[in-house]
Write a protein that holds these residues in place. Structure first.
Motif, PDB file in Angstrom:
ATOM      1  N   LEU A  69      90.083 -73.431 -95.245  1.00  0.00           N
ATOM      2  CA  LEU A  69      89.818 -74.414 -94.489  1.00  0.00           C
ATOM      3  C   LEU A  69      88.421 -75.306 -94.870  1.00  0.00           C
ATOM      4  CD1 LEU A  69      89.730 -75.693 -91.386  1.00  0.00           C
ATOM      5  CD2 LEU A  69      88.098 -74.085 -90.750  1.00  0.00           C
ATOM      6  N   TYR A  70      88.665 -76.600 -94.882  1.00  0.00           N
ATOM      7  CA  TYR A  70      87.251 -77.377 -95.210  1.00  0.00           C
ATOM      8  C   TYR A  70      87.090 -78.365 -94.316  1.00  0.00           C
ATOM      9  CZ  TYR A  70      84.312 -80.853 -97.305  1.00  0.00           C
ATOM     10  OH  TYR A  70      83.310 -81.799 -97.685  1.00  0.00           O
ATOM     11  N   LYS A  71      85.837 -78.616 -93.787  1.00  0.00           N
ATOM     12  CA  LYS A  71      85.679 -79.618 -92.453  1.00  0.00           C
ATOM     13  C   LYS A  71      84.271 -80.289 -92.917  1.00  0.00           C
ATOM     14  CE  LYS A  71      85.095 -80.042 -87.726  1.00  0.00           C
ATOM     15  NZ  LYS A  71      85.006 -79.117 -86.446  1.00  0.00           N
ATOM     16  N   THR A  72      84.287 -81.452 -92.625  1.00  0.00           N
ATOM     17  CA  THR A  72      83.056 -82.237 -92.793  1.00  0.00           C
ATOM     18  C   THR A  72      83.089 -83.401 -91.829  1.00  0.00           C
ATOM     19  OG1 THR A  72      81.879 -83.801 -94.277  1.00  0.00           O
ATOM     20  CG2 THR A  72      83.975 -83.596 -94.706  1.00  0.00           C
ATOM     21  N   ASP A  73      82.230 -83.616 -90.812  1.00  0.00           N
ATOM     22  CA  ASP A  73      82.094 -84.626 -89.881  1.00  0.00           C
ATOM     23  C   ASP A  73      80.688 -84.802 -89.445  1.00  0.00           C
ATOM     24  OD1 ASP A  73      81.776 -82.625 -87.980  1.00  0.00           O
ATOM     25  OD2 ASP A  73      83.862 -82.823 -87.349  1.00  0.00           O
ATOM     26  N   ASP A  74      80.525 -85.461 -88.293  1.00  0.00           N
ATOM     27  CA  ASP A  74      79.079 -85.844 -87.737  1.00  0.00           C
ATOM     28  C   ASP A  74      78.517 -84.392 -86.984  1.00  0.00           C
ATOM     29  OD1 ASP A  74      79.500 -86.325 -84.606  1.00  0.00           O
ATOM     30  OD2 ASP A  74      81.256 -86.742 -85.758  1.00  0.00           O
ATOM     31  N   ILE A  75      79.443 -83.445 -86.783  1.00  0.00           N
ATOM     32  CA  ILE A  75      79.080 -82.334 -86.195  1.00  0.00           C
ATOM     33  C   ILE A  75      78.717 -81.034 -87.113  1.00  0.00           C
ATOM     34  CG2 ILE A  75      79.796 -80.571 -84.777  1.00  0.00           C
ATOM     35  CD1 ILE A  75      81.649 -82.456 -83.365  1.00  0.00           C
ATOM     36  N   GLU A  76      79.426 -80.906 -88.252  1.00  0.00           N
ATOM     37  CA  GLU A  76      79.280 -79.722 -89.067  1.00  0.00           C
ATOM     38  C   GLU A  76      80.119 -79.881 -90.385  1.00  0.00           C
ATOM     39  OE1 GLU A  76      80.920 -75.912 -87.913  1.00  0.00           O
ATOM     40  OE2 GLU A  76      83.016 -76.898 -87.138  1.00  0.00           O
ATOM     41  N   ASP A  77      79.646 -79.269 -91.468  1.00  0.00           N
ATOM     42  CA  ASP A  77      80.190 -79.199 -92.765  1.00  0.00           C
ATOM     43  C   ASP A  77      80.541 -77.720 -92.644  1.00  0.00           C
ATOM     44  OD1 ASP A  77      79.924 -81.725 -93.547  1.00  0.00           O
ATOM     45  OD2 ASP A  77      78.053 -81.350 -94.376  1.00  0.00           O
ATOM     46  N   LEU A  78      81.909 -77.193 -92.944  1.00  0.00           N
ATOM     47  CA  LEU A  78      82.478 -75.781 -93.155  1.00  0.00           C
ATOM     48  C   LEU A  78      83.323 -75.767 -94.106  1.00  0.00           C
ATOM     49  CD1 LEU A  78      82.585 -73.243 -91.510  1.00  0.00           C
ATOM     50  CD2 LEU A  78      84.416 -74.238 -90.100  1.00  0.00           C
ATOM     51  N   ALA A  79      83.176 -74.507 -94.768  1.00  0.00           N
ATOM     52  CA  ALA A  79      84.003 -74.157 -95.661  1.00  0.00           C
ATOM     53  C   ALA A  79      84.327 -72.714 -95.702  1.00  0.00           C
ATOM     54  CB  ALA A  79      83.465 -74.354 -97.167  1.00  0.00           C
TER      55      ALA A  79
END
Length: 644
Positions: free
Chosen positions: A292-302
């Motif tokens: 999973l990879y996520k990036t937005d104004d709330i969080e960066d998560l790998a």
């Protein structure tokens, strides 16, 4: 494997399996009995239904129990049939028919519930001769009648465009191979597991004894895929948009790729992305990997997760490992009620392993030993003290559990779904958990006990459980939790007009010595009640629903009206039962489903709300869609502390 579409051959193919189905008592037909099925009638055998477009004579074996009964969908079928005939010579009408109509076979008129083929001693030590696999159409396919296909129009085109799950992938998801010895539960376990896969809508396994060798069993596996591609659109306002593009069965491999793109001009950064790759059952090892990879104004998560589940009671080993890094922030209320945004960065490591010991092959009772180590470290955080910002403590937890359990499942219909087969878990589990937690300011052992049981009786399905545990610190229980719950589903009662069922759930939760930032809220337990301003450390919830299933249909539409009442007491102090702590909603709704149409279930609901945060009663209505849940309470998961 090619078989002509012929009622006689279909019947002969099915008959080795059909005597094991549970149906209403009927006199067995004589050997070689010819049965006339007039148009507008159908033959019900176990959880299978045979329909014929015209008057048909079929030959049934002597030991088969069956019913010939009026087909309630006959008139609506005629409507769709006439619509189809009229659309053949009209391109516009043909487009409407192919785009909206799904030609389905009715399954709801079969018996409402059956005990699953859980125990078949006649299969014990039989050798598997051959395993054949058939994939039915996703548009109008039916695993109970796998030889019906859409031959014309857009339906046939879409079926051809769809890439069926590869048969070697289906084989990898079976725990059996040609030449293996069967056990009494083997086929039921495999069918159960196939239906649990995210890309499989339904699955059936049929057997046929070899006529030359009574110790040889041939197996036919029939599966129906779910259409793998979805496109979603979310709108959070005039400046907030999200688009999702997902494929849950890439090129028929069973692997998944999901993507969400978000744009919010009022945030920085304005663009956001979440993507996840899921590799299921790598190399036939039943090991799943998620990236999973996520990036937005709330969080960066790998994050990466590798896990092997306990598939059946015969599975000996399970376990997994997970790692992730997260950069995000949390809103904290500081001095003088000033709300501040606190950024932090967290690294997380988690691994666990389990070993199952089967105590008895018939009762399927087993003991499972599990151990887990997890570590959470903050590389960026606010200042922490023993009595403040405890959510940012660096933490190490070593925990293990011993579980005694016996699990099984049975098949149900018209419970949470409609005509679909629902696998309902029942059995019992007793789990003792012990561990030790290390933080910068807090070292303490952890103890917990969990008991749960469920069973199906003539009076309904009963399930209940109790959990109690916490850390022992300075001879006192802290960070503890007590929870007790009960669930009841009544049998399906029948009247001349409709069938109905009662459903009720009761749950009480109490936090013991929790941190100030840990709170209970109502979540989604009371429909339509906002969580804003509602919080506490103890909560009692009761949900009641009277669900009805109208008999027959209107042009193929089935209606399920319901009455519901949700009530909750939630408190942050010792007193729970007071007017100020009470929240409730009563209302009525209807679920609408049409097996001929491409969409799932439409839910319409209106309710009268009391005890909301404004302390005013009001009416509210809602429209939503859903896919029925399933009841699977006894999956073996990694050991953990009891969570709020």
């Amino acid at each position: 494997m090619k078989i002509q579409q012929c009622p006689f051959i279909v019947t002969l193919l099915f008959f080795p399996w059909l005597p094991f189905s549970i149906v209403n008592a009927q006199e067995p037909a004589p050997v070689g009995d010819s049965v006339l099925v007039p148009r507008g009638y159908m033959v019900v055998m176990g959880d299978s239904v045979l329909r014929f477009p015209a008057d048909t004579v079929i030959l049934l074996p002597g030991n088969l129990r069956y019913k010939v009964k009026k087909d309630r969908e006959y008139r609506s079928d005629d409507f769709y049939g006439n619509f189809k005939d009229k659309s053949k010579n009209n391109l516009f009408l043909r487009g409407i028919y192919d785009a909206m109509i799904r030609e389905q076979h009715d399954t709801t008129t079969s018996p409402d519930e059956q005990k699953t083929e859980n125990y078949h001693p006649e299969f014990e030590n039989k050798t598997i001769g051959r395993i054949d696999i058939i994939s039915v159409d996703i548009i109008d396919g039916n695993v109970n009648d796998p030889y019906v296909h859409a031959n014309k129009g857009y339906a046939a085109t879409l079926n051809k465009l769809h890439k069926d799950t590869r048969h070697n992938i289906i084989r990898k998801n079976l725990t059996i191979h040609e030449g293996d010895l069967l056990g009494a539960y083997t086929l039921a376990d495999n069918e159960y597991y196939l239906r649990s896969l995210s890309y499989i809508e339904d699955a059936r396994i049929f057997t046929a004894m070899d006529s030359l060798n009574p110790d040889l069993v041939n197996i036919l596996v029939v599966v129906k895929d779910i259409f793998p591609f979805t496109i979603g659109l979310g709108i959070g306002g005039i400046t907030d948009y999200a688009v999702g593009i997902n494929d849950i069965n890439m090129a028929g491999t069973g692997h998944e790729f999901t993507n969400t793109f978000r744009y919010n001009s009022s945030k920085k950064p304005a663009f956001g992305y979440t993507g996840e790759l899921i590799f299921n059952n790598l190399w036939g090892s039943f090991i799943n990997t998620r990236i999973l990879y996520k990036t937005d104004d709330i969080e960066d998560l790998a994050r990466i997760t590798v896990e092997r589940e306990f598939l059946t009671p015969e599975t000996k080993y399970g376990g997994g490992i997970e790692l992730f890094q997260q950069k995000t922030s949390i809103t904290i209320q500081g001095e003088d009620s000033v709300v501040i945004n606190v950024p932090y960065t967290k690294d997380y490591f988690d691994q666990w392993i389990g070993r199952s010991f089967l105590l008895d092959k018939v009762s399927r009772e087993r003991i499972v030993l599990k151990a887990r180590y997890m570590a959470t470290y903050y590389t960026k955080r606010p200042v922490v003290e023993a009595d403040s910002n405890q959510q940012f403590f660096n933490t190490n937890l070593l925990i293990g559990s011993v579980t005694l359990l016996k699990t099984d499942h049975y098949k149900e219909r018209m419970l949470l779904g409609y005509g679909m087969v629902e696998d309902i878990d029942f059995g019992y589990a007793i789990e003792f958990t012990y561990g030790y937690q290390f933080t910068e300011f807090f070292h303490a052992p952890y103890l917990a006990l969990s008991l749960k049981a469920a069973n199906k009786y003539r009076t309904g399905y009963y399930a209940g459980g109790i959990e109690f545990g916490g850390h022992i610190y300075r001879n006192d229980l802290t960070l503890g939790l007590f929870r007790v719950g009960f669930t009841y589903y009544s049998p399906l009662f029948k009247t001349n007009i409709f069938d109905y069922r009662l459903i009720t759930r009761l749950n009480y939760t109490k936090g013991i010595g929790r941190y100030p930032f840990e709170i209970l809220n109502l979540g989604r337990e009371v429909r339509g009640i906002s969580n804003s301003g509602i919080r506490g450390d103890q909560r009692l919830i009761w949900r009641f629903e009277l669900v009805t299933f109208l008999r027959g249909s209107l042009l193929g539409f089935r209606f399920s009206p319901n009455l519901f009442y949700d009530a909750a007491f939630i408190s942050g102090g010792p007193e729970l039962f007071s007017k100020e702590n009470f929240f409730s909603v009563m209302g009525a709704g209807v679920r609408i489903r049409n097996e001929n149409l491409a969409f799932r279930t439409i839910i319409l609901r209106v309710g009268y709300y009391t005890g909301n945060p404004l302390k005013d009663a009001h009416f509210a209505a809602g429209v939503s869609t859903s896919v029925p849940d399933v009841i699977r309470e006894y999956d073996i998961v990694k050991p953990d502390v009891l969570r709020y």
